[in-house]
Write a protein that holds these residues in place. Structure first.
Motif: not given
Ligand code: 5AD
Length: 431
Positions: A38, A158-159, A255, A257, A295-296, A327-329
């Motif tokens: 993140r 997202f990853c 997780p 998510q 993980d969320i 928070k989504y990043s």
């Molecule tokens: N934004 C936010 N959280 C993320 N994770 C992985 N990529 C992102 C992202 N782009 C979180 C997920 C994962 C944890 C290791 O990090 O919840 O399970």
């Protein structure tokens, strides 16, 4: 995983004649092992580097290296932001560390442009690199981390992981069992098996359940844990091992998510909310008393209020023991970055995060309070940081527990009667 990779780097460098020192002030080389998951992980690294830069100003011969996922992800931007960095090395290139340090040190000896010399860059991803022959240098202790798999093939949108750690590869089962035997000989009582999607482990015909059983049988080992599994790979064989092997802890970090099937689809998580609920029911049936954590991510691309509420509701229904909530990043280079707009307002992300944190804090507190009056088995890890008269350790379900030392010893499992709790800790007395 980064702790484990740092131990691996220490192993490589020790083999080539270097040694680790306890204090920064004594170091000729500082390697910062980084995370790219993140944005704020990256921000922390930049700040850390600025701090090291102060030291380098006074000691220009100091070699500063940036290793790990952020090095892989941001090489050019990193060198722009921190031009004093001497070395940039991704997760599959650690074997080149000794060569890199030699060549940088030669530069120092011949006084070649200490400030303008080119940094040493090692960023090839190598799908065959598993560091199987490298013995990591671990700190003494009770718990050892053991990487059983590197890379990831899942492609969650997202990853960043698949792009910075490459394709999935598993280490041979026989070798891992031998590693665990050695760890036990060195005095470790607990092993944590590590992989990005640890339960997709496979080696010849052996799967993750086989590995759990095999490791669980190693003589003298008290506990086996693992992190992090992917729900889609939670096979019966894994669940069997959790239910039946006495050493395998009854704790699963699973997780989620998102609790919305639509969001999960946009994330390419490959399971539906329903399938996840069914999996949780099965786990609770087969492994009574299992502790579940998760993980969320809130505010993923296009997440509506209704979709967020599905996550909230799912957390309220499942009642995790604890959760990591983010928070989504947006990460450059990921599938979401290419195809899905990061369109949930920052304030909305913040508000949603606040709501689930509050929910989870209440649930965690309830679950902890329900433990009061009961007895938990704690593997003693060390002296409590706050109170030299007390030990701390973890329960099978991974809850931190604190209790007066009395006649217990580090490394043994003691039964502790819980008399009170704080937000995240059980407090009790040995029985
Ligand atoms: N934004 C936010 N959280 C993320 N994770 C992985 N990529 C992102 C992202 N782009 C979180 C997920 C994962 C944890 C290791 O990090 O919840 O399970």
């Amino acid at each position: 995983m980064n702790v484990s990779d740092s131990e691996l780097m220490a192993g490589i460098l020790t083999r080539s004649g270097h040694q680790t020192v306890p204090h920064l002030d004594d170091a000729d080389v500082v390697l910062v092992n980084t995370c790219a998951i993140r944005e704020n992980a990256e921000t922390k690294v930049i700040n850390r580097l600025k701090h090291l830069h102060h030291r380098k100003r006074r000691h220009p011969e100091l070699i500063i290296g940036v290793c790990g996922c952020m090095a892989q992800h941001l090489r050019d931007r990193l060198l722009d932001a921190a031009p004093y960095v001497d070395l940039v090395m991704g997760p599959d290139a650690y074997r080149d560390l000794p060569v890199a340090l030699d060549s940088l040190a030669r530069g120092v000896e011949s006084h070649v442009s200490l400030t303008d010399r080119d940094p040493f860059v090692g960023l090839r991803l190598d799908k065959n690199e598993d560091y199987a022959d490298i013995a990591p240098i671990r700190k003494e202790g009770i718990r050892a981390w053991l990487t059983i798999q590197r890379g990831c093939d899942k492609m969650c949108t997202f990853c960043i992981v698949p792009f910075v750690r490459g394709r999935e590869r598993s280490l041979p089962l026989k070798l891992l069992v031998e590693d665990v035997e050695k760890l036990v000989d060195q005095g470790f009582k607990e092993v944590v098996l590590l992989g990005q999607t640890v339960n997709s482990y496979h080696n010849d015909r052996a799967d993750f359940g086989d590995l759990l059983y095999a490791v669980g049988e190693v003589n003298g080992l008290e506990r086996v844990r693992f992190t992090s599994p992917h729900p889609a790979d939670a096979t019966d064989s894994m669940i069997d091992a959790m239910a039946n092997s006495p050493t395998v802890c009854k704790h699963l970090h699973l997780p989620l998510q998102s609790g919305s099937t639509e969001v999960l689809e946009r994330m390419h998580r490959t399971y539906t909310a329903e399938a996840y609920r069914t999996l949780v029911s099965k786990l609770r049936e087969r492994v009574p008393d299992i502790s579940l954590t998760t993980d969320i991510i809130v505010g993923f691309c296009g997440e509506t209020d209704a979709e967020f509420m599905e996550t909230y509701q799912m957390m309220a229904d499942i009642r995790y023991d604890s959760a990591f909530m983010f928070k989504y990043s947006e990460r450059e280079g990921t599938l979401a970055h290419k195809a899905l707009p990061d369109d949930v307002a920052e304030t909305v992300k913040g508000e949603r995060l606040k709501q689930i944190i509050e929910l989870q804090e209440n649930i965690s507190a309830d679950i902890n309070n329900a433990a009061v009056g009961g007895t938990v088995a704690v593997l003693v890890e060390g002296e409590s940081r706050r109170d030299a008269d007390r030990y701390y350790g973890k329960t099978d379900g991974f809850k931190t527990t604190v209790f007066p030392k009395a006649d217990s010893h580090i490394g043994e499992i003691v039964n502790v009667r819980v008399h009170s709790t704080t937000a995240h800790t059980l407090i009790g007395q040995k029985v």
